[in-house]
Design a protein around this motif. Structure first.
Motif, short mmCIF file in Angstrom:
data_model
loop_
_atom_site.label_atom_id
_atom_site.label_comp_id
_atom_site.label_asym_id
_atom_site.label_seq_id
_atom_site.Cartn_x
_atom_site.Cartn_y
_atom_site.Cartn_z
N LYS A 198 12.73 18.38 -6.14
CA LYS A 198 13.88 18.59 -5.25
C LYS A 198 14.95 17.53 -5.48
N TYR A 199 14.63 16.47 -6.20
CA TYR A 199 15.64 15.44 -6.51
C TYR A 199 15.28 14.80 -7.84
N THR A 200 16.29 14.25 -8.51
CA THR A 200 16.05 13.49 -9.74
C THR A 200 16.41 12.04 -9.44
N ASP A 247 1.69 8.62 6.26
CA ASP A 247 2.85 7.93 5.72
C ASP A 247 3.82 7.57 6.84
N HIS A 248 4.37 6.35 6.75
CA HIS A 248 5.58 5.97 7.47
C HIS A 248 5.52 6.22 8.98
N MET A 249 4.37 5.84 9.60
CA MET A 249 4.23 5.97 11.06
C MET A 249 4.48 7.40 11.53
N THR A 252 6.01 -1.38 0.75
CA THR A 252 7.47 -1.50 0.60
C THR A 252 8.17 -0.15 0.53
N ASP A 253 7.47 0.86 -0.03
CA ASP A 253 8.07 2.14 -0.42
C ASP A 253 9.02 1.99 -1.61
N TRP A 254 8.89 0.90 -2.36
CA TRP A 254 9.69 0.79 -3.59
C TRP A 254 9.38 1.98 -4.48
N ALA A 282 0.80 -1.23 0.00
CA ALA A 282 0.00 0.00 0.00
C ALA A 282 0.83 1.28 0.00
N HIS A 283 2.11 1.18 -0.30
CA HIS A 283 2.90 2.40 -0.51
C HIS A 283 4.08 2.11 -1.42
N CYS A 284 3.96 2.56 -2.65
CA CYS A 284 5.06 2.44 -3.61
C CYS A 284 4.87 3.54 -4.65
N HIS A 285 5.88 3.70 -5.49
CA HIS A 285 5.86 4.79 -6.47
C HIS A 285 6.26 4.28 -7.85
N VAL A 286 5.93 5.07 -8.88
CA VAL A 286 6.58 4.91 -10.18
C VAL A 286 7.30 6.22 -10.50
N GLU A 309 13.58 1.27 7.15
CA GLU A 309 14.92 1.60 6.62
C GLU A 309 15.22 3.09 6.69
N ARG A 310 14.18 3.91 6.83
CA ARG A 310 14.41 5.36 6.95
C ARG A 310 14.69 5.77 8.40
N PHE A 311 14.24 4.96 9.35
CA PHE A 311 14.30 5.39 10.76
C PHE A 311 15.33 4.61 11.58
N LYS A 317 9.97 19.14 4.53
CA LYS A 317 10.55 20.34 3.91
C LYS A 317 11.60 20.03 2.85
N ARG A 318 12.35 18.93 3.03
CA ARG A 318 13.38 18.64 2.02
C ARG A 318 12.75 18.18 0.70
N LEU A 319 11.44 17.86 0.71
CA LEU A 319 10.80 17.32 -0.50
C LEU A 319 9.94 18.34 -1.24
N PHE A 357 -0.84 15.24 1.01
CA PHE A 357 -0.37 16.50 1.54
C PHE A 357 1.00 16.22 2.17
N ASN A 358 2.03 16.83 1.62
CA ASN A 358 3.39 16.52 2.04
C ASN A 358 3.97 17.71 2.80
N PHE A 359 4.40 17.47 4.02
CA PHE A 359 4.93 18.55 4.86
C PHE A 359 6.43 18.40 5.12
N ALA A 413 4.81 10.69 -6.34
CA ALA A 413 6.04 11.16 -5.69
C ALA A 413 6.31 12.61 -6.06
N THR A 414 7.04 13.29 -5.19
CA THR A 414 7.25 14.72 -5.37
C THR A 414 8.07 15.05 -6.62
N CYS A 415 8.85 14.10 -7.11
CA CYS A 415 9.67 14.39 -8.31
C CYS A 415 8.79 14.56 -9.54
N HIS A 416 7.52 14.14 -9.47
CA HIS A 416 6.58 14.41 -10.57
C HIS A 416 5.61 15.54 -10.22
N HIS A 460 12.08 3.40 -3.15
CA HIS A 460 12.91 3.90 -2.03
C HIS A 460 13.71 5.16 -2.35
N PRO A 461 13.02 6.25 -2.65
CA PRO A 461 13.75 7.47 -3.00
C PRO A 461 14.57 8.01 -1.83
N ASN A 462 15.68 8.62 -2.18
CA ASN A 462 16.46 9.42 -1.21
C ASN A 462 16.98 8.64 -0.01
C1 0GY Z 1 8.40 8.16 0.27
C2 0GY Z 1 9.37 9.02 0.87
C3 0GY Z 1 10.12 9.99 0.31
C4 0GY Z 1 9.89 10.62 -0.92
C5 0GY Z 1 8.70 10.85 -1.45
O1 0GY Z 1 7.22 11.90 -2.80
C6 0GY Z 1 8.40 11.70 -2.60
O2 0GY Z 1 9.30 12.16 -3.29
O3 0GY Z 1 7.63 10.34 -0.90
C7 0GY Z 1 11.24 10.48 1.09
O4 0GY Z 1 12.23 10.94 0.51
O5 0GY Z 1 11.18 10.41 2.34
O6 0GY Z 1 7.22 8.22 0.61
O7 0GY Z 1 8.78 7.35 -0.59
#
Ligand code: 0GY
Length: 291
Positions: A46-48, A178-180, A246-248, A28-32, A215-217, A127-129, A123-125, A74-77, A250-252
């Protein structure tokens, strides 16, 4: 466009998990991401990342023993949801989506996302993203998506709960965190912030949380045992309001890409009974994304 300096691509050949998810399990959490040649990344990003196309996502789904995906924009889109919609259309009933939209989206645009299988906005809060979106803009977006039966996915850090609580409680839809909400492992399960977060979940019965991203914490690295007590405390207390992913891809990640097989093998450590596992992987995500 080259990947950002230091960007770590996803694991090329994850291990086959020993744990076998129940039939119908949902990641229930992955990206393309992209592919960039077809779906370029947003100028505002903020990242490629590396390309992480739908075909690879679907292969990983099958390899890891899952049946369905929830694909999160994901924020890169940024607000260009075309890669997401394309993946949803290809997956048919095997995927649902969470989009990122601006106020400028038309009603027809929302309807198109809905028809493709989108069930919420993010809604993403963090700041680095992202650059921050004013809360009144978020309120107006929330008011427009609520009638669709959608929910709001919130990515924030529960250390900000005191400041954010009134706003979050004012939102008119269920919230999926997201992510507890990013536990600080150093503070421990008994730490003030994590305990306040548990209290907030207790008080707000329409709040759901992903028990994702050890893996992030982690402070100690794989197999991420130091994060188990946090996820387990949440699953035990709120078995009907947790989902897993999975968060596949796995950005950043700062040091290394996680082995997705290892992440799947954490599931029986955080949901220790067959009943808890079935709720976490099947009943809860099906109720939220497929009903
Ligand atoms: C995640 C976490 C991250 C990135 C994004 O949208 C995103 O770019 O969600 C992160 O860097 O913590 O949810 O995969």
């Amino acid at each position: 466009m080259a990947m950002s300096a230091g960007y770590i691509p996803f694991h090329p050949n994850p291990s086959k998990p020993k744990y076998k998810p129940p039939a119908g399990a949902v990641d229930a959490h992955c990206h393309v991401f992209g592919p960039e040649a077809v779906f370029p990344f947003a100028p505002k990003r903020k990242y490629t990342p590396c390309d992480a196309p739908k075909e690879t996502l679907f292969q990983r789904r099958d390899f890891l023993g899952f049946d369905k995906n929830v694909i999160v924009q994901a924020t890169c889109h940024d607000t260009d949801n075309r890669a997401l919609v394309d993946a949803l259309r290809s997956a048919g009933d095997k995927a649902r989506g969470v989009a990122f939209v601006g106020e400028d989206i038309t009603d027809a645009g929302l309807k198109e996302l809905d028809a493709a299988g989108v069930k919420g906005v993010r809604f993403n809060f963090i700041k680095r993203l992202v650059d921050s979106t004013p809360k009144d803009v978020m309120q107006r977006i929330a008011t427009r998506i609520a009638p669709l039966g959608w929910h709001i996915v919130v990515y924030f850090e529960h250390a900000d709960l005191d400041e954010m609580g009134p706003f979050l409680k004012s939102l008119p839809t269920p919230l999926v965190f997201d992510h507890m909400a990013c536990p600080n492992v150093k503070e421990g399960v008994d730490g003030k912030h994590f305990q306040n977060w548990l209290k907030a979940l207790d008080a707000n019965k329409t709040w759901i949380t992903k028990v994702t991203c050890p893996e992030r914490f982690t402070l100690v690295g794989p197999p991420y045992d130091d994060v188990v007590p946090f996820a387990r405390a949440i699953v035990e207390r709120f078995p009907d309001r947790v989902i897993w992913g999975t968060d596949w891809p796995h950005p950043n990640m700062p040091k290394e890409a996680p082995d997705d097989g290892l992440l799947v093998d954490m599931i029986p450590k955080i949901a220790t009974t067959a009943e808890q596992q079935h709720k976490l992987l099947v009943d809860n995500p099906m109720r939220i994304y497929w009903s």
